[in-house]
Design a protein around this motif. Structure first.
Motif, PDB file in Angstrom:
ATOM      1  N   THR A  70       0.696  -1.139  -0.065  1.00  0.00           N
ATOM      2  CA  THR A  70       0.118   0.079   0.145  1.00  0.00           C
ATOM      3  C   THR A  70       0.673   1.262  -0.061  1.00  0.00           C
ATOM      4  N   LEU A  71       0.599   2.058  -0.680  1.00  0.00           N
ATOM      5  CA  LEU A  71       0.981   3.475  -0.797  1.00  0.00           C
ATOM      6  C   LEU A  71       0.118   4.394  -0.242  1.00  0.00           C
ATOM      7  N   TYR A  72       0.583   5.420   0.484  1.00  0.00           N
ATOM      8  CA  TYR A  72      -0.302   6.488   1.178  1.00  0.00           C
ATOM      9  C   TYR A  72       0.129   7.805   0.743  1.00  0.00           C
ATOM     10  N   LEU A  73      -0.920   8.756   1.011  1.00  0.00           N
ATOM     11  CA  LEU A  73      -0.570  10.097   0.863  1.00  0.00           C
ATOM     12  C   LEU A  73      -1.414  10.889   1.861  1.00  0.00           C
ATOM     13  N   GLN A  74      -0.837  11.360   3.138  1.00  0.00           N
ATOM     14  CA  GLN A  74      -1.121  12.151   4.138  1.00  0.00           C
ATOM     15  C   GLN A  74      -1.057  13.597   3.680  1.00  0.00           C
ATOM     16  N   MET A  75      -2.623  14.382   3.411  1.00  0.00           N
ATOM     17  CA  MET A  75      -2.628  15.430   3.228  1.00  0.00           C
ATOM     18  C   MET A  75      -3.147  16.391   4.210  1.00  0.00           C
ATOM     19  N   ASN A  76      -2.465  17.476   4.662  1.00  0.00           N
ATOM     20  CA  ASN A  76      -2.784  18.255   5.738  1.00  0.00           C
ATOM     21  C   ASN A  76      -2.816  19.636   5.043  1.00  0.00           C
ATOM     22  N   SER A  77      -3.694  20.599   6.018  1.00  0.00           N
ATOM     23  CA  SER A  77      -3.702  21.981   5.684  1.00  0.00           C
ATOM     24  C   SER A  77      -4.049  22.043   4.253  1.00  0.00           C
ATOM     25  N   LEU A  78      -5.178  21.467   3.824  1.00  0.00           N
ATOM     26  CA  LEU A  78      -5.572  21.243   2.520  1.00  0.00           C
ATOM     27  C   LEU A  78      -6.136  22.718   2.000  1.00  0.00           C
ATOM     28  N   LYS A  79      -6.043  23.144   0.789  1.00  0.00           N
ATOM     29  CA  LYS A  79      -6.594  24.201   0.228  1.00  0.00           C
ATOM     30  C   LYS A  79      -7.474  24.073  -0.828  1.00  0.00           C
ATOM     31  N   PRO A  80      -8.283  24.990  -1.253  1.00  0.00           N
ATOM     32  CA  PRO A  80      -9.239  24.787  -2.371  1.00  0.00           C
ATOM     33  C   PRO A  80      -8.439  24.416  -3.437  1.00  0.00           C
ATOM     34  N   GLU A  81      -7.177  24.914  -4.007  1.00  0.00           N
ATOM     35  CA  GLU A  81      -6.498  24.389  -4.883  1.00  0.00           C
ATOM     36  C   GLU A  81      -5.937  23.124  -4.995  1.00  0.00           C
ATOM     37  N   ASP A  82      -6.181  22.330  -3.913  1.00  0.00           N
ATOM     38  CA  ASP A  82      -5.825  20.845  -4.032  1.00  0.00           C
ATOM     39  C   ASP A  82      -6.942  20.058  -4.485  1.00  0.00           C
ATOM     40  N   THR A  83      -8.080  20.729  -4.741  1.00  0.00           N
ATOM     41  CA  THR A  83      -9.295  20.167  -5.281  1.00  0.00           C
ATOM     42  C   THR A  83      -8.758  19.371  -6.748  1.00  0.00           C
TER      43      THR A  83
END
Length: 120
Positions: A77-90
């Protein structure tokens, strides 16, 4: 080989999500892996990559310091932890194997991806 990405969803700006990628037909433990994302009308963008053993990681400037790529080779399994998300990360997020860490595109056919939507 088929990639299967999960974990996307709708989150408010400043929130967090963790994406998972479980490929079928291949064991990731000897491969460099990466996360990509794509928004409508734009090319797919490589945002994070990991060497086969996880010791070397690279990030696009747009996500550096906020996203963390990791892997559990025993769980394939590969993961991506995404914090402090911004609208431009949509975007729709995809995983794939890389030939080398300097590659900019994936080796395999693209999976369906997982949609991440960040509201302001």
């Amino acid at each position: 080989v088929q990639m299967a990405e999960t974990g996307g969803g709708l989150v408010q700006a400043g929130g967090s999500l963790r994406l998972s990628c479980v490929p079928s037909g291949v064991s990731i433990n000897v491969y460099n892996m990466a996360w990509f994302r794509q928004t409508p009308g734009k090319e797919r963008e490589l945002i994070a990559s990991s060497s086969w053993n996880g010791l070397t990681t690279q990030y696009a400037e747009s996500v550096k310091g906020r996203f963390t790529i990791s892997r559990d080779n025993d769980q394939n399994t590969l993961y991506l932890q995404m914090n402090s998300l911004k609208p431009e990360d949509t975007a729709v997020y995809f995983c794939n194997r890389l030939h080398t860490l300097s590659s900019s595109t994936g080796v395999d056919s693209w999976g369906p991806g997982t949609q991440v939507t960040v509201s302001s």
